[in-house]
Design a protein around this motif. Structure first.
Motif, mmCIF file in Angstrom:
data_model
loop_
_atom_site.group_PDB
_atom_site.id
_atom_site.type_symbol
_atom_site.label_atom_id
_atom_site.label_comp_id
_atom_site.label_asym_id
_atom_site.label_seq_id
_atom_site.Cartn_x
_atom_site.Cartn_y
_atom_site.Cartn_z
ATOM 1 N N MET A 1 46.681 58.669 25.008
ATOM 2 C CA MET A 1 47.959 59.070 25.182
ATOM 3 C C MET A 1 48.871 59.011 24.093
ATOM 4 O O MET A 1 49.031 57.994 23.382
ATOM 5 N N LYS A 2 49.583 59.991 24.005
ATOM 6 C CA LYS A 2 50.536 60.251 22.510
ATOM 7 C C LYS A 2 51.673 59.305 22.711
ATOM 8 O O LYS A 2 52.158 59.192 23.831
ATOM 9 N N PRO A 3 52.139 58.659 21.705
ATOM 10 C CA PRO A 3 53.570 57.958 21.889
ATOM 11 C C PRO A 3 54.588 58.919 22.209
ATOM 12 O O PRO A 3 54.730 60.205 22.168
ATOM 13 N N TYR A 4 55.615 58.391 22.932
ATOM 14 C CA TYR A 4 56.783 59.060 23.408
ATOM 15 C C TYR A 4 57.996 58.463 23.062
ATOM 16 O O TYR A 4 58.134 57.155 23.343
ATOM 17 N N LYS A 5 58.775 59.176 22.119
ATOM 18 C CA LYS A 5 60.046 58.675 21.771
ATOM 19 C C LYS A 5 59.815 57.070 20.806
ATOM 20 O O LYS A 5 60.576 56.429 21.045
ATOM 21 N N GLY A 6 58.634 57.119 20.372
ATOM 22 C CA GLY A 6 58.717 55.820 19.691
ATOM 23 C C GLY A 6 57.858 54.850 20.503
ATOM 24 O O GLY A 6 57.086 53.905 19.919
ATOM 25 N N TYR A 7 57.706 54.967 21.672
ATOM 26 C CA TYR A 7 56.875 53.964 22.485
ATOM 27 C C TYR A 7 55.402 54.431 22.733
ATOM 28 O O TYR A 7 55.256 55.669 22.736
ATOM 29 N N VAL A 8 54.628 53.394 22.960
ATOM 30 C CA VAL A 8 53.035 53.463 23.021
ATOM 31 C C VAL A 8 52.858 52.904 24.336
ATOM 32 O O VAL A 8 53.316 51.944 24.771
ATOM 33 N N ALA A 9 51.759 53.428 25.167
ATOM 34 C CA ALA A 9 51.209 52.923 26.253
ATOM 35 C C ALA A 9 50.164 52.307 26.169
ATOM 36 O O ALA A 9 49.253 52.398 25.378
ATOM 37 N N LEU A 41 49.588 60.383 35.116
ATOM 38 C CA LEU A 41 49.923 59.347 34.310
ATOM 39 C C LEU A 41 50.995 59.429 33.064
ATOM 40 O O LEU A 41 51.854 58.765 32.812
ATOM 41 N N ALA A 42 50.915 60.723 32.152
ATOM 42 C CA ALA A 42 51.784 60.894 31.094
ATOM 43 C C ALA A 42 52.984 61.338 31.699
ATOM 44 O O ALA A 42 54.040 60.676 31.138
ATOM 45 N N GLN A 43 53.110 61.788 33.001
ATOM 46 C CA GLN A 43 54.610 62.121 33.266
ATOM 47 C C GLN A 43 54.914 60.729 33.780
ATOM 48 O O GLN A 43 56.480 60.647 33.492
ATOM 49 N N ALA A 44 54.575 59.984 34.427
ATOM 50 C CA ALA A 44 55.106 58.648 34.856
ATOM 51 C C ALA A 44 55.413 57.947 33.507
ATOM 52 O O ALA A 44 56.414 56.970 33.424
ATOM 53 N N PHE A 45 54.444 58.048 32.503
ATOM 54 C CA PHE A 45 54.842 57.281 31.304
ATOM 55 C C PHE A 45 56.295 57.732 30.708
ATOM 56 O O PHE A 45 57.026 56.971 30.146
ATOM 57 N N HIS A 46 56.381 59.166 30.390
ATOM 58 C CA HIS A 46 57.541 59.630 30.157
ATOM 59 C C HIS A 46 58.890 59.170 31.045
ATOM 60 O O HIS A 46 59.783 59.122 30.307
ATOM 61 N N ASP A 47 58.633 59.332 32.045
ATOM 62 C CA ASP A 47 59.781 59.181 33.022
ATOM 63 C C ASP A 47 60.084 57.783 32.953
ATOM 64 O O ASP A 47 61.375 57.231 32.964
ATOM 65 N N SER A 48 59.239 56.887 32.831
ATOM 66 C CA SER A 48 59.356 55.188 32.457
ATOM 67 C C SER A 48 60.166 54.994 31.431
ATOM 68 O O SER A 48 61.405 54.254 31.225
ATOM 69 N N VAL A 49 59.694 55.716 30.286
ATOM 70 C CA VAL A 49 60.418 55.403 29.041
ATOM 71 C C VAL A 49 61.942 55.968 29.094
ATOM 72 O O VAL A 49 62.776 55.323 28.732
ATOM 73 N N VAL A 105 44.273 56.511 8.174
ATOM 74 C CA VAL A 105 43.133 56.207 9.506
ATOM 75 C C VAL A 105 44.011 56.288 10.741
ATOM 76 O O VAL A 105 43.094 56.944 11.658
ATOM 77 N N ALA A 106 45.007 55.841 10.910
ATOM 78 C CA ALA A 106 45.806 55.688 12.352
ATOM 79 C C ALA A 106 46.120 57.277 12.784
ATOM 80 O O ALA A 106 45.797 57.457 13.639
ATOM 81 N N ARG A 107 46.436 57.937 11.698
ATOM 82 C CA ARG A 107 46.742 59.603 12.107
ATOM 83 C C ARG A 107 45.527 60.259 12.466
ATOM 84 O O ARG A 107 45.432 60.970 13.512
ATOM 85 N N LYS A 108 44.557 59.857 11.732
ATOM 86 C CA LYS A 108 43.022 60.516 12.336
ATOM 87 C C LYS A 108 42.680 59.964 13.658
ATOM 88 O O LYS A 108 42.214 61.056 14.606
ATOM 89 N N ARG A 109 42.826 58.768 14.133
ATOM 90 C CA ARG A 109 42.651 58.419 15.360
ATOM 91 C C ARG A 109 43.451 58.992 16.336
ATOM 92 O O ARG A 109 43.058 59.282 17.419
ATOM 93 N N VAL A 110 44.924 58.776 16.161
ATOM 94 C CA VAL A 110 45.730 59.349 16.999
ATOM 95 C C VAL A 110 45.351 60.888 17.392
ATOM 96 O O VAL A 110 45.537 61.558 18.419
ATOM 97 N N ASP A 111 45.158 61.813 16.173
ATOM 98 C CA ASP A 111 44.870 63.135 16.254
ATOM 99 C C ASP A 111 43.543 63.438 17.280
ATOM 100 O O ASP A 111 43.575 64.619 17.776
ATOM 101 N N GLU A 112 42.719 62.502 17.345
ATOM 102 C CA GLU A 112 41.509 62.576 17.792
ATOM 103 C C GLU A 112 41.906 62.789 19.318
ATOM 104 O O GLU A 112 41.283 63.103 20.376
ATOM 105 N N GLY A 113 42.984 62.474 19.759
ATOM 106 C CA GLY A 113 43.800 62.036 21.077
ATOM 107 C C GLY A 113 42.926 61.387 22.064
ATOM 108 O O GLY A 113 43.305 61.519 23.283
ATOM 109 N N SER A 114 42.183 60.287 21.825
ATOM 110 C CA SER A 114 41.544 59.599 22.764
ATOM 111 C C SER A 114 42.182 58.233 23.136
ATOM 112 O O SER A 114 42.785 57.679 22.016
ATOM 113 N N THR A 115 42.549 57.874 24.284
ATOM 114 C CA THR A 115 42.933 56.558 24.536
ATOM 115 C C THR A 115 41.947 55.876 25.242
ATOM 116 O O THR A 115 41.174 56.215 26.081
ATOM 117 N N LYS A 116 41.803 54.362 24.879
ATOM 118 C CA LYS A 116 40.842 53.613 25.351
ATOM 119 C C LYS A 116 41.517 53.191 26.655
ATOM 120 O O LYS A 116 42.598 52.763 26.754
#
Length: 122
Positions: A1-9, A41-49, A105-116
């Protein structure tokens, strides 16, 4: 899941209710969310932030920021020497070299779009 407004899930799966749960990672306040699908889940994350930021504004308090920009790193003397040589070879300070390398390295990992996602056992 991508960060939202600087926050990470941080996300996990609960078998008991067959749902994904998450918290905003990196802050002391507890901001929890859940969903039964990736979209939910993504919508709930955004709404919670958004709710957290509105709550802080309403109370007149500064919302916690997830990261300060300061990172303490402990390593071995051998790795420290290796980092120094690599940084020197690139004409950079060790701090700048580590920051640039980690960002790449972090940009590459985030761009892969996978969340453990972990499963919590009860």
């Amino acid at each position: 899941m991508k960060p939202y407004k600087g926050y990470v899930a941080e996300i996990w799966y609960e078998e008991d209710d067959a749902a994904f749960h998450g918290i905003v990672h990196g802050i002391r306040d507890t901001v929890h969310f859940e969903g039964h699908s990736a979209e939910e889940l993504a919508q709930a994350f955004h709404d919670s932030v958004d709710d957290y930021l509105a709550f802080c504004k309403e109370r007149g308090v500064e919302p916690q920021k997830p990261y300060s920009g300061k990172l303490a790193l402990r390593t071995t003397p051998e790795i420290h020497a290796l980092l120094s040589k690599a940084a020197s070879n690139d004409g950079k300070s060790i701090n700048q070299w580590i920051s640039d390398t980690l960002a790449e390295v972090a940009r590459k990992r985030v761009d892969e779009g996978s969340t453990k996602v972990r499963t919590r056992a009860h």
